[in-house]
Scaffold this active site. Structure first.
Site, PDB file in Angstrom:
ATOM      1  N   THR A 127       0.854  -1.189   0.072  1.00  0.00           N
ATOM      2  CA  THR A 127      -0.136   0.015   0.123  1.00  0.00           C
ATOM      3  C   THR A 127       0.909   1.297   0.026  1.00  0.00           C
ATOM      4  O   THR A 127       1.973   1.318   0.343  1.00  0.00           O
ATOM      5  CB  THR A 127      -0.942  -0.111   1.154  1.00  0.00           C
ATOM      6  N   TYR A 150      -1.397   0.523  10.691  1.00  0.00           N
ATOM      7  CA  TYR A 150      -1.905  -0.354   9.298  1.00  0.00           C
ATOM      8  C   TYR A 150      -0.618  -0.117   8.660  1.00  0.00           C
ATOM      9  O   TYR A 150      -0.158  -1.100   8.193  1.00  0.00           O
ATOM     10  CB  TYR A 150      -2.960   0.263   8.720  1.00  0.00           C
TER      11      TYR A 150
END
Length: 319
Positions: A127, A150
């Site tokens: 990501t 995250y």
């Protein structure tokens, strides 16, 4: 070729499976998903609807943390590892434990099962959150500085993959996605939330001042880029950004949605949550060179497709 996709019932995973099944190189496709994360189980079942009718597709609902993996990996040529708990805002506090379990420990367990197998490729879905706050177009060699728990777990997954590449010859490809949107997008993501609020005639909730910009990647561009890695040996060993055709601010996105919907929305602003960068912008020169990647869907057309999908999805007021 036998292919395994983890996270197959998710937003990107289900689209990827559909794209892979179009390939003559795929003889068998195994999809694994445990229906965890922010996407409701009913929505994940909907994502699988067409896939379950395909003769080359087999679905397994099970948990990578506990399920036996040796038989799953046996005879597999390519692994796409998309399974993870997503989301920046929910990764703080107690729920971080779930991110560690499913983004780090499950990845390590899958890598262990793959380390002595004759895989052609192991593709790890990462990501843009690993980059943190950067200025200008971000290339793959810039220092990762994640701003959220995250992002830290996804970067940890990347480092784990590299260790297994170094010591066990894992044929690794890392793809870093930049804000993917479109039909089937998770309900916790901004575009889905905005469109749902438009459809239900609710005020639109905006975190921050709305001037933050993102490199938005339409799902069809993302799925084609990801599937193209399947038979692309030049990608092995590489980390590659997958970005979109257009950048825009949140306020500009809302202007487009008002044009598409014909609705003038009331906008309510909340504090900017911790862990989210002000701007993201992907350099995709490497994807263009290695994958022949060329995103084709503009933001307005992509938003229109997501709007029409969700208009149908929410036609039942119970959702």
């Amino acid at each position: 070729m036998k292919v395994l996709v983890t996270g197959a019932a998710g937003f990107i995973g289900s689209h990827l499976c559909e794209e892979l099944l179009l390939s003559k190189d795929v003889e068998k496709l195994i999809g694994v998903d445990f229906f965890i994360g922010p996407t409701p189980a009913g929505m994940k079942k909907d994502n699988l609807f067409q896939l379950l009718e395909h003769p080359k597709f087999e679905f397994i609902r099970n948990n990578l943390l506990t399920m036996p993996l040796d038989d799953l990996i046996a005879g597999t040529d390519v692994v796409y590892h998309l399974a993870a708990i997503p989301g920046v805002r929910s990764s703080w506090g107690y729920d971080f434990k779930h991110y560690v379990d499913h983004n780090i420990l499950a990845t390590q367990r899958l890598l262990e099962a793959c380390k002595n197998k004759s895989l052609k490729k192991f593709i790890y879905a990462s990501t843009s959150s690993i980059y943190g706050e950067k200025h200008g177009s971000v290339s793959e060699d810039q220092l990762p500085e994640p701003l959220s728990p995250y992002g830290i777990t996804k970067l940890s997954g990347e480092h784990l993959c590299r260790v297994y590449e170094k010591y066990f010859g894992l044929p690794l490809v890392i793809l870093r996605y930049f804000t993917v949107y479109g039909p089937r997008q998770r309900p916790d993501m901004a575009f889905h939330r905005f469109i749902r609020q438009f459809i239900k005639n609710e005020p639109v909730t905006i975190f921050g001042d709305g001037k933050q910009t993102r490199d938005f990647t339409f799902i069809n561009d993302c799925r084609r880029a990801t599937a193209s890695v399947l038979i692309n040996d030049r990608a092995v060993g590489q980390t590659i950004n997958i970005g979109g055709k257009e950048r825009a601010s949140v306020l500009e996105v809302l202007d487009v949605l008002e044009e598409i919907s014909g609705i003038k929305a009331k906008r309510i602003f909340f504090d900017q949550p911790a862990g989210e960068p002000k701007h993201t912008w992907a350099s995709i020169s490497k994807a263009k060179e290695l994958l022949d990647y060329n995103p084709v869907t503009g933001l307005k057309e992509g938003l229109k497709q997501e709007y029409l999908y969700l208009l149908n999805f929410y036609r039942d007021d119970k959702k």
